[in-house]
Scaffold this motif. Structure first.
Motif, PDB file in Angstrom:
ATOM      1  N   ILE A  52      46.290  73.918  57.034  1.00  0.00           N
ATOM      2  CA  ILE A  52      45.106  74.529  57.618  1.00  0.00           C
ATOM      3  C   ILE A  52      45.115  74.333  59.131  1.00  0.00           C
ATOM      4  CG2 ILE A  52      42.582  74.492  57.654  1.00  0.00           C
ATOM      5  CD1 ILE A  52      42.787  73.562  54.679  1.00  0.00           C
ATOM      6  N   SER A  53      45.533  73.152  59.579  1.00  0.00           N
ATOM      7  CA  SER A  53      45.671  72.839  61.003  1.00  0.00           C
ATOM      8  C   SER A  53      46.672  71.702  61.122  1.00  0.00           C
ATOM      9  CB  SER A  53      44.315  72.441  61.601  1.00  0.00           C
ATOM     10  OG  SER A  53      43.941  71.155  61.154  1.00  0.00           O
ATOM     11  N   ALA A  54      46.881  71.216  62.346  1.00  0.00           N
ATOM     12  CA  ALA A  54      47.834  70.115  62.551  1.00  0.00           C
ATOM     13  C   ALA A  54      47.376  68.834  61.866  1.00  0.00           C
ATOM     14  CB  ALA A  54      48.030  69.863  64.043  1.00  0.00           C
TER      15      ALA A  54
ATOM     16  N   ASN B 229      47.027  55.969  63.167  1.00  0.00           N
ATOM     17  CA  ASN B 229      48.482  56.077  63.162  1.00  0.00           C
ATOM     18  C   ASN B 229      49.007  56.638  61.837  1.00  0.00           C
ATOM     19  OD1 ASN B 229      50.992  55.882  64.362  1.00  0.00           O
ATOM     20  ND2 ASN B 229      51.312  53.767  63.723  1.00  0.00           N
ATOM     21  N   CYS B 230      48.295  57.647  61.313  1.00  0.00           N
ATOM     22  CA  CYS B 230      48.664  58.340  60.072  1.00  0.00           C
ATOM     23  C   CYS B 230      48.590  57.455  58.822  1.00  0.00           C
ATOM     24  CB  CYS B 230      50.048  58.984  60.186  1.00  0.00           C
ATOM     25  SG  CYS B 230      50.115  60.293  61.421  1.00  0.00           S
ATOM     26  N   ARG B 231      47.868  56.369  58.882  1.00  0.00           N
ATOM     27  CA  ARG B 231      47.727  55.495  57.707  1.00  0.00           C
ATOM     28  C   ARG B 231      46.534  55.880  56.846  1.00  0.00           C
ATOM     29  NH1 ARG B 231      49.577  51.827  55.302  1.00  0.00           N
ATOM     30  NH2 ARG B 231      47.925  50.312  55.488  1.00  0.00           N
ATOM     31  N   SER B 232      45.472  56.417  57.455  1.00  0.00           N
ATOM     32  CA  SER B 232      44.277  56.776  56.697  1.00  0.00           C
ATOM     33  C   SER B 232      44.044  58.278  56.734  1.00  0.00           C
ATOM     34  CB  SER B 232      43.049  56.061  57.260  1.00  0.00           C
ATOM     35  OG  SER B 232      43.168  54.672  57.094  1.00  0.00           O
ATOM     36  N   PHE B 233      43.460  58.774  55.650  1.00  0.00           N
ATOM     37  CA  PHE B 233      43.182  60.194  55.519  1.00  0.00           C
ATOM     38  C   PHE B 233      41.944  60.385  54.653  1.00  0.00           C
ATOM     39  CE2 PHE B 233      45.894  58.834  52.102  1.00  0.00           C
ATOM     40  CZ  PHE B 233      45.407  59.480  50.964  1.00  0.00           C
ATOM     41  N   THR B 234      41.329  61.561  54.770  1.00  0.00           N
ATOM     42  CA  THR B 234      40.218  61.884  53.881  1.00  0.00           C
ATOM     43  C   THR B 234      40.714  62.867  52.832  1.00  0.00           C
ATOM     44  OG1 THR B 234      39.443  63.708  55.263  1.00  0.00           O
ATOM     45  CG2 THR B 234      38.457  61.537  55.641  1.00  0.00           C
ATOM     46  N   GLN B 235      40.067  62.820  51.677  1.00  0.00           N
ATOM     47  CA  GLN B 235      40.342  63.753  50.593  1.00  0.00           C
ATOM     48  C   GLN B 235      39.009  64.328  50.150  1.00  0.00           C
ATOM     49  OE1 GLN B 235      41.882  61.930  47.060  1.00  0.00           O
ATOM     50  NE2 GLN B 235      42.336  63.870  46.072  1.00  0.00           N
TER      51      GLN B 235
ATOM     52  N   ASP C 114      51.774  62.034  55.204  1.00  0.00           N
ATOM     53  CA  ASP C 114      52.597  63.139  55.677  1.00  0.00           C
ATOM     54  C   ASP C 114      51.842  64.455  55.506  1.00  0.00           C
ATOM     55  OD1 ASP C 114      55.164  64.401  56.449  1.00  0.00           O
ATOM     56  OD2 ASP C 114      55.041  65.206  54.407  1.00  0.00           O
ATOM     57  N   MET C 115      51.640  65.192  56.609  1.00  0.00           N
ATOM     58  CA  MET C 115      50.894  66.444  56.575  1.00  0.00           C
ATOM     59  C   MET C 115      51.707  67.594  55.979  1.00  0.00           C
ATOM     60  SD  MET C 115      47.936  65.674  57.527  1.00  0.00           S
ATOM     61  CE  MET C 115      47.300  67.330  57.548  1.00  0.00           C
ATOM     62  N   THR C 116      53.013  67.454  55.879  1.00  0.00           N
ATOM     63  CA  THR C 116      53.829  68.507  55.293  1.00  0.00           C
ATOM     64  C   THR C 116      53.676  68.536  53.782  1.00  0.00           C
ATOM     65  OG1 THR C 116      55.415  68.282  57.084  1.00  0.00           O
ATOM     66  CG2 THR C 116      56.168  69.438  55.130  1.00  0.00           C
ATOM     67  N   LEU C 117      53.636  67.370  53.160  1.00  0.00           N
ATOM     68  CA  LEU C 117      53.540  67.284  51.703  1.00  0.00           C
ATOM     69  C   LEU C 117      52.176  66.809  51.203  1.00  0.00           C
ATOM     70  CD1 LEU C 117      57.023  65.687  50.970  1.00  0.00           C
ATOM     71  CD2 LEU C 117      56.360  68.089  50.809  1.00  0.00           C
ATOM     72  N   CYS C 118      51.275  66.452  52.124  1.00  0.00           N
ATOM     73  CA  CYS C 118      49.956  65.908  51.743  1.00  0.00           C
ATOM     74  C   CYS C 118      50.135  64.712  50.819  1.00  0.00           C
ATOM     75  CB  CYS C 118      49.090  66.968  51.077  1.00  0.00           C
ATOM     76  SG  CYS C 118      48.435  68.213  52.179  1.00  0.00           S
ATOM     77  N   ASN C 119      50.933  63.744  51.284  1.00  0.00           N
ATOM     78  CA  ASN C 119      51.258  62.593  50.458  1.00  0.00           C
ATOM     79  C   ASN C 119      51.655  61.422  51.348  1.00  0.00           C
ATOM     80  OD1 ASN C 119      51.707  61.223  48.112  1.00  0.00           O
ATOM     81  ND2 ASN C 119      53.520  62.356  47.497  1.00  0.00           N
TER      82      ASN C 119
ATOM     83  N   PRO D  90      57.447  55.827  56.748  1.00  0.00           N
ATOM     84  CA  PRO D  90      57.298  56.347  58.114  1.00  0.00           C
ATOM     85  C   PRO D  90      58.508  57.094  58.667  1.00  0.00           C
ATOM     86  CG  PRO D  90      56.458  54.121  57.996  1.00  0.00           C
ATOM     87  CD  PRO D  90      57.135  54.412  56.671  1.00  0.00           C
ATOM     88  N   ASP D  91      59.718  56.670  58.296  1.00  0.00           N
ATOM     89  CA  ASP D  91      60.895  57.358  58.838  1.00  0.00           C
ATOM     90  C   ASP D  91      61.093  58.740  58.209  1.00  0.00           C
ATOM     91  OD1 ASP D  91      61.564  56.296  56.356  1.00  0.00           O
ATOM     92  OD2 ASP D  91      63.580  55.702  56.945  1.00  0.00           O
ATOM     93  N   ALA D  92      60.312  59.086  57.175  1.00  0.00           N
ATOM     94  CA  ALA D  92      60.428  60.385  56.511  1.00  0.00           C
ATOM     95  C   ALA D  92      59.403  61.397  57.025  1.00  0.00           C
ATOM     96  CB  ALA D  92      60.274  60.209  55.011  1.00  0.00           C
ATOM     97  N   ILE D  93      58.503  60.970  57.932  1.00  0.00           N
ATOM     98  CA  ILE D  93      57.456  61.887  58.399  1.00  0.00           C
ATOM     99  C   ILE D  93      57.416  61.968  59.913  1.00  0.00           C
ATOM    100  CG2 ILE D  93      56.046  61.306  56.377  1.00  0.00           C
ATOM    101  CD1 ILE D  93      54.111  59.937  58.392  1.00  0.00           C
ATOM    102  N   ASN D  94      56.678  62.968  60.395  1.00  0.00           N
ATOM    103  CA  ASN D  94      56.417  63.120  61.820  1.00  0.00           C
ATOM    104  C   ASN D  94      54.926  62.872  62.032  1.00  0.00           C
ATOM    105  OD1 ASN D  94      56.177  63.807  64.467  1.00  0.00           O
ATOM    106  ND2 ASN D  94      56.845  65.918  64.228  1.00  0.00           N
ATOM    107  N   CYS D  95      54.603  61.836  62.766  1.00  0.00           N
ATOM    108  CA  CYS D  95      53.199  61.472  62.977  1.00  0.00           C
ATOM    109  C   CYS D  95      52.816  61.703  64.435  1.00  0.00           C
ATOM    110  CB  CYS D  95      52.962  60.022  62.586  1.00  0.00           C
ATOM    111  SG  CYS D  95      51.233  59.527  62.675  1.00  0.00           S
ATOM    112  N   ASP D  96      53.095  62.895  64.950  1.00  0.00           N
ATOM    113  CA  ASP D  96      52.799  63.211  66.349  1.00  0.00           C
ATOM    114  C   ASP D  96      51.530  64.036  66.503  1.00  0.00           C
ATOM    115  OD1 ASP D  96      54.999  61.869  67.254  1.00  0.00           O
ATOM    116  OD2 ASP D  96      56.270  63.637  67.306  1.00  0.00           O
ATOM    117  N   VAL D  97      50.583  63.885  65.598  1.00  0.00           N
ATOM    118  CA  VAL D  97      49.356  64.682  65.699  1.00  0.00           C
ATOM    119  C   VAL D  97      48.245  63.891  66.334  1.00  0.00           C
ATOM    120  CG1 VAL D  97      49.885  66.217  63.809  1.00  0.00           C
ATOM    121  CG2 VAL D  97      48.685  64.104  63.340  1.00  0.00           C
TER     122      VAL D  97
END
Length: 76
Positions: free
Chosen positions: A16-18, A35-41, A60-65, A69-76
């Protein structure tokens, strides 16, 4: 809405967005300054609830999961 979708385990992830994605009827959004550790659902019927990825994982925003850390990009 970014119309790019990615199929994962027979489900589609819609960006939907970054900082927001949708998967399996759930809407996920990163919580700022975590730092991409917490999210809302949330869903269309339920308000957002904050979740934190297990130790050593990040959302991870690509897979919503939560992934390593080395498998994702957390530059948002």
């Amino acid at each position: 809405i970014d119309k790019t979708t990615k199929s994962t385990s027979n489900e589609c992830t819609v960006h939907i967005s970054a900082r927001t994605c949708m998967r399996g009827g759930n809407i996920y959004a990163l919580v700022q300054d975590t730092n991409c550790r917490s999210f809302t659902q949330s869903t269309a019927e339920l308000p957002p609830q904050v979740h934190t990825c297990p130790a050593n994982l990040k959302f991870d925003m690509t897979l919503c999961n939560c992934l390593y850390p080395d498998a994702i990009n957390c530059d948002v």
